[in-house]
Design a protein around this motif. Structure first.
Motif, PDB file in Angstrom:
ATOM      1  N   SER A   3       4.545   1.969  29.266  1.00 40.70           N
ATOM      2  CA  SER A   3       4.684   3.331  29.532  1.00 40.70           C
ATOM      3  C   SER A   3       4.356   3.171  30.747  1.00 40.70           C
ATOM      4  CB  SER A   3       3.415   3.867  28.489  1.00 40.70           C
ATOM      5  OG  SER A   3       3.051   4.395  28.770  1.00 40.70           O
ATOM      6  N   LEU A   4       5.042   3.532  31.789  1.00 41.41           N
ATOM      7  CA  LEU A   4       4.348   3.811  33.206  1.00 41.41           C
ATOM      8  C   LEU A   4       3.137   4.652  32.949  1.00 41.41           C
ATOM      9  CD1 LEU A   4       7.737   3.847  34.933  1.00 41.41           C
ATOM     10  CD2 LEU A   4       5.974   2.101  34.399  1.00 41.41           C
ATOM     11  N   ASP A   5       2.750   5.605  33.042  1.00 43.90           N
ATOM     12  CA  ASP A   5       1.900   6.371  32.561  1.00 43.90           C
ATOM     13  C   ASP A   5       0.302   5.662  32.677  1.00 43.90           C
ATOM     14  OD1 ASP A   5       3.242   8.347  33.339  1.00 43.90           O
ATOM     15  OD2 ASP A   5       3.125   9.449  31.546  1.00 43.90           O
ATOM     16  N   LEU A   6       0.885   4.629  31.315  1.00 46.83           N
ATOM     17  CA  LEU A   6      -0.595   3.703  31.059  1.00 46.83           C
ATOM     18  C   LEU A   6      -0.940   2.742  32.225  1.00 46.83           C
ATOM     19  CD1 LEU A   6      -2.602   3.575  29.089  1.00 46.83           C
ATOM     20  CD2 LEU A   6      -0.919   1.752  27.747  1.00 46.83           C
ATOM     21  N   VAL A   7       0.134   2.356  32.858  1.00 51.11           N
ATOM     22  CA  VAL A   7      -0.278   0.951  34.017  1.00 51.11           C
ATOM     23  C   VAL A   7      -0.428   1.554  35.066  1.00 51.11           C
ATOM     24  CG1 VAL A   7       1.086   0.089  35.105  1.00 51.11           C
ATOM     25  CG2 VAL A   7       1.921  -0.346  33.736  1.00 51.11           C
ATOM     26  N   PHE A   8      -0.635   3.165  35.540  1.00 51.65           N
ATOM     27  CA  PHE A   8      -0.993   3.930  36.159  1.00 51.65           C
ATOM     28  C   PHE A   8      -2.269   3.903  36.131  1.00 51.65           C
ATOM     29  CE2 PHE A   8      -2.242   8.243  38.539  1.00 51.65           C
ATOM     30  CZ  PHE A   8      -2.491   7.726  39.826  1.00 51.65           C
ATOM     31  N   LEU A 190      -1.199  -6.813  32.034  1.00 49.98           N
ATOM     32  CA  LEU A 190      -1.036  -7.366  32.687  1.00 49.98           C
ATOM     33  C   LEU A 190       0.187  -6.851  33.586  1.00 49.98           C
ATOM     34  CD1 LEU A 190      -0.444 -10.115  30.884  1.00 49.98           C
ATOM     35  CD2 LEU A 190      -2.279  -9.474  31.567  1.00 49.98           C
ATOM     36  N   THR A 191       1.010  -5.912  34.191  1.00 46.28           N
ATOM     37  CA  THR A 191       1.672  -5.639  35.062  1.00 46.28           C
ATOM     38  C   THR A 191       0.772  -4.502  36.310  1.00 46.28           C
ATOM     39  OG1 THR A 191       3.569  -5.086  33.700  1.00 46.28           O
ATOM     40  CG2 THR A 191       3.666  -3.532  35.250  1.00 46.28           C
TER      41      THR A 191
END
Length: 241
Positions: A3-8, A190-191
């Motif tokens: 999920s890119l939203d969660l990464v952000f 980790l990302t």
């Protein structure tokens, strides 16, 4: 699926920002004292005094011959048994600085040795003192030589600082690992940590390039040449008209 939203969300979270800031603080502080220790050891190696040479030999052998993780754990867990109690942050900085000092000493020593002895002799023959000769002749040339390996060592130190998580210093990797353990979203956590590490190493690389450029007059002249060529060509065209 990631999920890119969660990464952000992780990247902009106070916990990750605090972890990245603490990682940077540990790295910069350890580098500062590591460079000072390395310079002192390198200058002591230049002397002809046998006790100092033996001391520097033991220091470099000890801290290059044992793992950084061992040194961190030793300082944090063993020194209290001798009555020396240090915080986790201070233990981490001391261990990393002492380890860095051993490697910096070798880098600086190779830079000092690369300056030809004839230049030192010429400086002394011109009436300079030993301190002036080192300041105006040897150190400027040695700085250009040692800067690339020192830059690599600095970036390596930034990544090595992740080891201090074993003594519960809340640096970036520990924050990412704790976040992932709580949410089981290891990929996103980790990302986000990887993004911070890449950003910090990029800053170090840019600073290294700027320092190399400032210490290399030939490089600056080469970079200015295209602009000068353009100006000369413009002047020639103006004369023709």
């Amino acid at each position: 699926m990631m999920s890119l939203d969660l990464v952000f969300e992780y990247i902009v979270s106070p916990a990750f920002f605090h972890g990245a800031a603490l990682t940077l603080l540990i790295t910069v502080t350890a580098l500062f004292f590591g460079i000072i220790a390395g310079l002192v050891i390198a200058l002591m190696q230049e002397t002809q005094l046998r006790p100092l040479q033996v001391f520097t030999l033991i220091y470099v052998w000890l801290f290059r011959g044992t793992p950084v993780l061992f040194q961190i754990i030793f300082i944090y867990n063993v020194l209290p048994s001798f009555g020396i109690r240090l915080s986790a942050f201070l233990s981490a900085v001391i261990a990393l600085a002492l380890n860095e000092g051993a490697y910096m000493a070798e880098i600086l020593r190779s830079g000092l040795d690369a300056v030809k002895k004839g230049q030192r002799t010429a400086g002394l023959a011109l009436g300079l003192t030993t301190t002036q000769m080192m300041r105006f002749i040897v150190l400027p040339q040695a700085a250009r030589i040692v800067l690339p390996p020192m830059g690599n060592q600095m970036i390596g130190m930034l990544k090595t600082s992740a080891l201090v998580s074993v003594i519960a210093v809340e640096e970036l990797l520990l924050v990412a690992n704790q976040t992932a353990s709580a949410s089981f979203r290891y990929l996103e956590a980790l990302t986000a940590a990887g993004v911070y590490y890449l950003a910090l190493t990029t800053i170090f690389m840019v600073l290294q390039a700027m320092l190399e450029r400032s210490l290399d007059p030939k490089r600056r002249r080469r970079e200015k040449r295209p602009l000068l060529d353009r100006l000369l060509m413009a002047a020639e065209r103006a004369d023709v008209r």
